[in-house]
Design a protein around this motif. Structure first.
Motif, PDB file in Angstrom:
ATOM      1  N   SER A  90     -16.342 -19.062  -7.720  1.00 15.77           N
ATOM      2  CA  SER A  90     -16.801 -19.340  -6.356  1.00 15.77           C
ATOM      3  C   SER A  90     -15.603 -19.274  -5.424  1.00 15.77           C
ATOM      4  O   SER A  90     -14.509 -19.716  -5.767  1.00 15.77           O
ATOM      5  CB  SER A  90     -17.475 -20.713  -6.266  1.00 15.77           C
ATOM      6  N   GLY A  91     -15.839 -18.650  -4.281  1.00  9.30           N
ATOM      7  CA  GLY A  91     -14.808 -18.584  -3.247  1.00  9.30           C
ATOM      8  C   GLY A  91     -13.741 -17.532  -3.459  1.00  9.30           C
ATOM      9  O   GLY A  91     -12.741 -17.530  -2.742  1.00  9.30           O
ATOM     10  N   ILE A  92     -13.911 -16.640  -4.399  1.00  9.79           N
ATOM     11  CA  ILE A  92     -12.911 -15.594  -4.639  1.00  9.79           C
ATOM     12  C   ILE A  92     -13.109 -14.500  -3.589  1.00  9.79           C
ATOM     13  O   ILE A  92     -14.115 -13.805  -3.577  1.00  9.79           O
ATOM     14  CB  ILE A  92     -13.008 -15.005  -6.059  1.00  9.79           C
ATOM     15  N   LYS A  93     -12.118 -14.392  -2.722  1.00  8.03           N
ATOM     16  CA  LYS A  93     -12.148 -13.430  -1.622  1.00  8.03           C
ATOM     17  C   LYS A  93     -10.887 -12.581  -1.707  1.00  8.03           C
ATOM     18  O   LYS A  93      -9.802 -13.092  -1.974  1.00  8.03           O
ATOM     19  CB  LYS A  93     -12.177 -14.206  -0.307  1.00  8.03           C
ATOM     20  N   LEU A  94     -11.029 -11.283  -1.486  1.00 11.89           N
ATOM     21  CA  LEU A  94      -9.885 -10.379  -1.520  1.00 11.89           C
ATOM     22  C   LEU A  94     -10.030  -9.371  -0.398  1.00 11.89           C
ATOM     23  O   LEU A  94     -11.099  -8.768  -0.233  1.00 11.89           O
ATOM     24  CB  LEU A  94      -9.807  -9.666  -2.878  1.00 11.89           C
ATOM     25  N   ASP A  95      -8.983  -9.217   0.384  1.00  6.19           N
ATOM     26  CA  ASP A  95      -8.977  -8.279   1.509  1.00  6.19           C
ATOM     27  C   ASP A  95     -10.165  -8.524   2.446  1.00  6.19           C
ATOM     28  O   ASP A  95     -10.786  -7.591   2.953  1.00  6.19           O
ATOM     29  CB  ASP A  95      -8.961  -6.823   1.017  1.00  6.19           C
ATOM     30  N   TYR A 110      -7.073  -9.989 -11.773  1.00 11.58           N
ATOM     31  CA  TYR A 110      -6.038 -10.514 -12.671  1.00 11.58           C
ATOM     32  C   TYR A 110      -4.864  -9.542 -12.761  1.00 11.58           C
ATOM     33  O   TYR A 110      -3.715  -9.966 -12.915  1.00 11.58           O
ATOM     34  CB  TYR A 110      -6.598 -10.804 -14.063  1.00 11.58           C
ATOM     35  N   GLN A 111      -5.145  -8.259 -12.661  1.00 10.36           N
ATOM     36  CA  GLN A 111      -4.069  -7.265 -12.667  1.00 10.36           C
ATOM     37  C   GLN A 111      -3.274  -7.336 -11.367  1.00 10.36           C
ATOM     38  O   GLN A 111      -2.045  -7.291 -11.368  1.00 10.36           O
ATOM     39  CB  GLN A 111      -4.666  -5.859 -12.853  1.00 10.36           C
ATOM     40  N   ARG A 112      -3.978  -7.474 -10.267  1.00 13.34           N
ATOM     41  CA  ARG A 112      -3.335  -7.465  -8.942  1.00 13.34           C
ATOM     42  C   ARG A 112      -2.616  -8.775  -8.627  1.00 13.34           C
ATOM     43  O   ARG A 112      -1.625  -8.774  -7.901  1.00 13.34           O
ATOM     44  CB  ARG A 112      -4.398  -7.174  -7.883  1.00 13.34           C
ATOM     45  N   MET A 113      -3.105  -9.883  -9.154  1.00 10.42           N
ATOM     46  CA  MET A 113      -2.542 -11.208  -8.862  1.00 10.42           C
ATOM     47  C   MET A 113      -1.993 -11.843 -10.143  1.00 10.42           C
ATOM     48  O   MET A 113      -2.671 -12.651 -10.786  1.00 10.42           O
ATOM     49  CB  MET A 113      -3.618 -12.127  -8.258  1.00 10.42           C
TER      50      MET A 113
END
Length: 133
Positions: A90-95, A110-113
């Protein structure tokens, strides 16, 4: 004491909620509504995670003794295992966009962060997170 109360295979398969922490100061990250950002994860002892790990080992064993694994392959295997262990979030926001929870998005994030991957990896591997107090 009944050892069944410590059945980490069963409890890891049911999952547990991890609050996502700020990578620098360790505070709980919040979504736009002020709610904690969370990821529900299976533990490393879950049957599903163990099957995935065994499949990777069997693949290596079948390819022969001289097969070498690269650092990139090891990292990709680890990311894919964590994505498999991700049940919901919940609440996972990207760009600027909320992300749907699925294996592809989990592996991508997980790869990007790497800081988030590290939190998830630590949580998944800690049996205490999956035992009821």
């Amino acid at each position: 004491m009944d050892l069944a109360s410590f059945d980490t295979v069963k409890s890891a398969g049911e999952g547990a909620v991890m609050e996502v922490l700020h990578p620098a100061d360790g505070t709980v990250l919040k979504d736009d509504n002020g709610q904690p950002i969370t990821i529900t994860l299976m533990g490393a002892d879950s049957e599903k995670a163990k099957r995935r790990q065994r499949a990777e080992i069997n693949k290596r064993l079948k390819s022969g003794r001289n097969t070498k694994i690269t650092a990139e392959e090891m990292e990709e295997n680890g990311v894919n295992l964590l994505a498999l262990c991700t049940l919901s979030w919940s609440g996972i926001k990207l760009d600027g966009h909320l992300l749907e929870c699925n294996a592809e998005n989990a592996a991508m994030i997980y790869q990007r962060m790497p800081w988030l991957r590290e939190q998830v990896d630590t949580f998944v591997g800690d049996r205490g997170n999956f035992l009821k107090a």
